[in-house]
Design a protein around this motif. Sequence first.
Motif, PDB file in Angstrom:
ATOM      1  N   ILE A   3      18.203  22.836  -9.984  1.00 55.27           N
ATOM      2  CA  ILE A   3      18.714  22.800 -11.666  1.00 55.27           C
ATOM      3  C   ILE A   3      20.066  23.244 -11.589  1.00 55.27           C
ATOM      4  O   ILE A   3      20.901  22.619 -12.430  1.00 55.27           O
ATOM      5  N   GLU A   4      20.572  24.148 -10.850  1.00 55.32           N
ATOM      6  CA  GLU A   4      21.993  24.463 -10.912  1.00 55.32           C
ATOM      7  C   GLU A   4      22.796  23.135 -10.579  1.00 55.32           C
ATOM      8  O   GLU A   4      24.134  23.074 -11.103  1.00 55.32           O
ATOM      9  N   GLU A   5      22.466  22.417  -9.233  1.00 55.77           N
ATOM     10  CA  GLU A   5      23.159  21.282  -8.965  1.00 55.77           C
ATOM     11  C   GLU A   5      23.054  20.282 -10.119  1.00 55.77           C
ATOM     12  O   GLU A   5      24.098  19.502 -10.177  1.00 55.77           O
ATOM     13  N   LEU A   6      21.998  20.012 -10.579  1.00 56.63           N
ATOM     14  CA  LEU A   6      21.789  19.135 -11.750  1.00 56.63           C
ATOM     15  C   LEU A   6      22.832  19.271 -12.858  1.00 56.63           C
ATOM     16  O   LEU A   6      23.532  18.344 -13.170  1.00 56.63           O
ATOM     17  N   ARG A   7      22.989  20.717 -13.241  1.00 56.65           N
ATOM     18  CA  ARG A   7      23.562  21.071 -14.301  1.00 56.65           C
ATOM     19  C   ARG A   7      24.965  20.803 -13.984  1.00 56.65           C
ATOM     20  O   ARG A   7      25.996  20.193 -14.633  1.00 56.65           O
ATOM     21  N   GLU A   8      25.539  21.065 -12.775  1.00 60.05           N
ATOM     22  CA  GLU A   8      26.871  20.945 -12.617  1.00 60.05           C
ATOM     23  C   GLU A   8      27.169  19.554 -12.254  1.00 60.05           C
ATOM     24  O   GLU A   8      28.450  19.165 -12.605  1.00 60.05           O
ATOM     25  N   TYR A   9      26.318  18.517 -11.883  1.00 54.58           N
ATOM     26  CA  TYR A   9      26.762  17.061 -11.862  1.00 54.58           C
ATOM     27  C   TYR A   9      26.790  16.566 -13.299  1.00 54.58           C
ATOM     28  O   TYR A   9      27.550  16.044 -13.572  1.00 54.58           O
ATOM     29  N   CYS A  10      25.941  17.249 -14.095  1.00 58.88           N
ATOM     30  CA  CYS A  10      25.778  16.455 -15.410  1.00 58.88           C
ATOM     31  C   CYS A  10      27.108  16.912 -16.139  1.00 58.88           C
ATOM     32  O   CYS A  10      27.771  16.080 -16.781  1.00 58.88           O
ATOM     33  N   ILE A  11      27.382  18.246 -16.108  1.00 58.30           N
ATOM     34  CA  ILE A  11      28.813  18.560 -16.826  1.00 58.30           C
ATOM     35  C   ILE A  11      30.066  18.120 -16.027  1.00 58.30           C
ATOM     36  O   ILE A  11      31.219  18.192 -16.855  1.00 58.30           O
ATOM     37  N   SER A  12      30.117  17.704 -15.135  1.00 58.18           N
ATOM     38  CA  SER A  12      31.205  17.137 -14.339  1.00 58.18           C
ATOM     39  C   SER A  12      31.599  15.829 -15.064  1.00 58.18           C
ATOM     40  O   SER A  12      32.712  15.292 -14.735  1.00 58.18           O
ATOM     41  N   LYS A  13      30.642  15.236 -15.552  1.00 55.58           N
ATOM     42  CA  LYS A  13      30.925  13.838 -16.141  1.00 55.58           C
ATOM     43  C   LYS A  13      31.855  13.940 -17.521  1.00 55.58           C
ATOM     44  O   LYS A  13      31.833  14.782 -18.281  1.00 55.58           O
ATOM     45  N   ALA A  14      32.866  12.986 -17.639  1.00 58.07           N
ATOM     46  CA  ALA A  14      33.881  13.278 -18.701  1.00 58.07           C
ATOM     47  C   ALA A  14      33.067  13.203 -20.128  1.00 58.07           C
ATOM     48  O   ALA A  14      31.864  12.391 -20.497  1.00 58.07           O
ATOM     49  N   LEU A  15      33.651  13.867 -20.949  1.00 54.78           N
ATOM     50  CA  LEU A  15      33.295  14.022 -22.403  1.00 54.78           C
ATOM     51  C   LEU A  15      31.874  14.365 -22.585  1.00 54.78           C
ATOM     52  O   LEU A  15      31.372  14.059 -23.633  1.00 54.78           O
ATOM     53  N   THR A  16      31.125  15.093 -21.818  1.00 56.62           N
ATOM     54  CA  THR A  16      29.803  15.671 -21.691  1.00 56.62           C
ATOM     55  C   THR A  16      29.814  17.011 -22.145  1.00 56.62           C
ATOM     56  O   THR A  16      30.493  17.821 -21.791  1.00 56.62           O
ATOM     57  N   THR A  17      28.773  17.229 -23.000  1.00 56.53           N
ATOM     58  CA  THR A  17      28.464  18.383 -23.702  1.00 56.53           C
ATOM     59  C   THR A  17      27.080  19.123 -23.135  1.00 56.53           C
ATOM     60  O   THR A  17      26.271  18.082 -22.916  1.00 56.53           O
ATOM     61  N   GLU A  18      26.702  20.415 -22.993  1.00 57.43           N
ATOM     62  CA  GLU A  18      25.350  20.813 -22.874  1.00 57.43           C
ATOM     63  C   GLU A  18      24.952  21.592 -24.188  1.00 57.43           C
ATOM     64  O   GLU A  18      25.859  22.420 -24.668  1.00 57.43           O
ATOM     65  N   GLU A  19      23.773  21.313 -24.754  1.00 55.90           N
ATOM     66  CA  GLU A  19      23.199  22.071 -25.689  1.00 55.90           C
ATOM     67  C   GLU A  19      21.906  22.402 -25.558  1.00 55.90           C
ATOM     68  O   GLU A  19      21.352  21.894 -24.582  1.00 55.90           O
ATOM     69  N   THR A  20      21.613  23.101 -26.416  1.00 54.08           N
ATOM     70  CA  THR A  20      20.081  23.433 -26.725  1.00 54.08           C
ATOM     71  C   THR A  20      19.454  23.460 -27.908  1.00 54.08           C
ATOM     72  O   THR A  20      18.951  24.224 -28.587  1.00 54.08           O
ATOM     73  N   PRO A  21      19.439  22.082 -28.462  1.00 54.83           N
ATOM     74  CA  PRO A  21      19.250  21.773 -29.736  1.00 54.83           C
ATOM     75  C   PRO A  21      17.631  21.877 -30.015  1.00 54.83           C
ATOM     76  O   PRO A  21      17.123  22.074 -31.223  1.00 54.83           O
ATOM     77  N   PHE A  22      16.746  21.803 -29.037  1.00 56.81           N
ATOM     78  CA  PHE A  22      15.312  22.150 -29.405  1.00 56.81           C
ATOM     79  C   PHE A  22      14.809  23.606 -28.735  1.00 56.81           C
ATOM     80  O   PHE A  22      13.652  23.511 -28.750  1.00 56.81           O
ATOM     81  N   GLY A  23      15.721  24.532 -28.870  1.00 53.35           N
ATOM     82  CA  GLY A  23      15.410  25.740 -28.348  1.00 53.35           C
ATOM     83  C   GLY A  23      15.915  26.164 -27.024  1.00 53.35           C
ATOM     84  O   GLY A  23      16.255  25.536 -26.491  1.00 53.35           O
ATOM     85  N   LEU A  27      17.487  22.232 -21.967  1.00 50.52           N
ATOM     86  CA  LEU A  27      18.875  22.091 -22.087  1.00 50.52           C
ATOM     87  C   LEU A  27      19.191  20.392 -22.035  1.00 50.52           C
ATOM     88  O   LEU A  27      18.549  19.683 -21.344  1.00 50.52           O
ATOM     89  N   VAL A  28      20.169  19.970 -22.922  1.00 49.12           N
ATOM     90  CA  VAL A  28      20.179  18.661 -23.242  1.00 49.12           C
ATOM     91  C   VAL A  28      21.809  18.518 -22.927  1.00 49.12           C
ATOM     92  O   VAL A  28      22.676  19.259 -23.535  1.00 49.12           O
ATOM     93  N   PHE A  29      21.958  17.281 -22.160  1.00 46.37           N
ATOM     94  CA  PHE A  29      23.386  16.844 -21.762  1.00 46.37           C
ATOM     95  C   PHE A  29      23.717  15.615 -22.791  1.00 46.37           C
ATOM     96  O   PHE A  29      22.864  14.648 -22.791  1.00 46.37           O
ATOM     97  N   LYS A  30      24.873  15.412 -23.514  1.00 45.25           N
ATOM     98  CA  LYS A  30      25.335  14.592 -24.324  1.00 45.25           C
ATOM     99  C   LYS A  30      26.485  14.115 -24.004  1.00 45.25           C
ATOM    100  O   LYS A  30      27.309  15.076 -23.459  1.00 45.25           O
ATOM    101  N   VAL A  31      26.836  13.064 -24.027  1.00 40.69           N
ATOM    102  CA  VAL A  31      28.017  12.065 -24.030  1.00 40.69           C
ATOM    103  C   VAL A  31      28.350  11.823 -25.610  1.00 40.69           C
ATOM    104  O   VAL A  31      27.841  11.047 -25.974  1.00 40.69           O
TER     105      VAL A  31
END
Length: 121
Positions: A3-23, A27-31
């Motif tokens: 999961i740490e590798e997954l998170r790092e890869y996702c947040i490395s993408k341009a204009l990406t944010t991470e949020e927890t809108p469902f509790g 973890l939700v990654f958005k562009v």
Amino acid sequence: MHIEELREYCISKALTTEETPFGPDTLVFKVLGKVFLLVGLDQVDELTFNVKCDPEYAIELREKYEHTVFPGYHMNKKHWNTVHANRQLSDQALRELIDHSFNLIVASLSKKDQQKFIDLK
């Protein structure tokens, strides 16, 4: 992949944010405000995540990797897949599925928002 590798890869993408809108457990990654990946934070034994997918490609992946790729759990099953990491797909293939999801979302953005990616280059 863990999961740490997954998170790092996702947040490395341009204009990406991470949020927890469902509790706090998801973890939700958005562009630019649009979701491209969801992952449960309570996963210890087996990592799974949801990614957006072209409908025809989604079917192809489900057929080819029947023990790894499934219709999106709690998502529109036509457009989303649930992927089990560390089964049939390499880490590189998992990153490619994440890229595919990210690129689909970017392509669906308004021209004004797409211009933000061009301006980054």
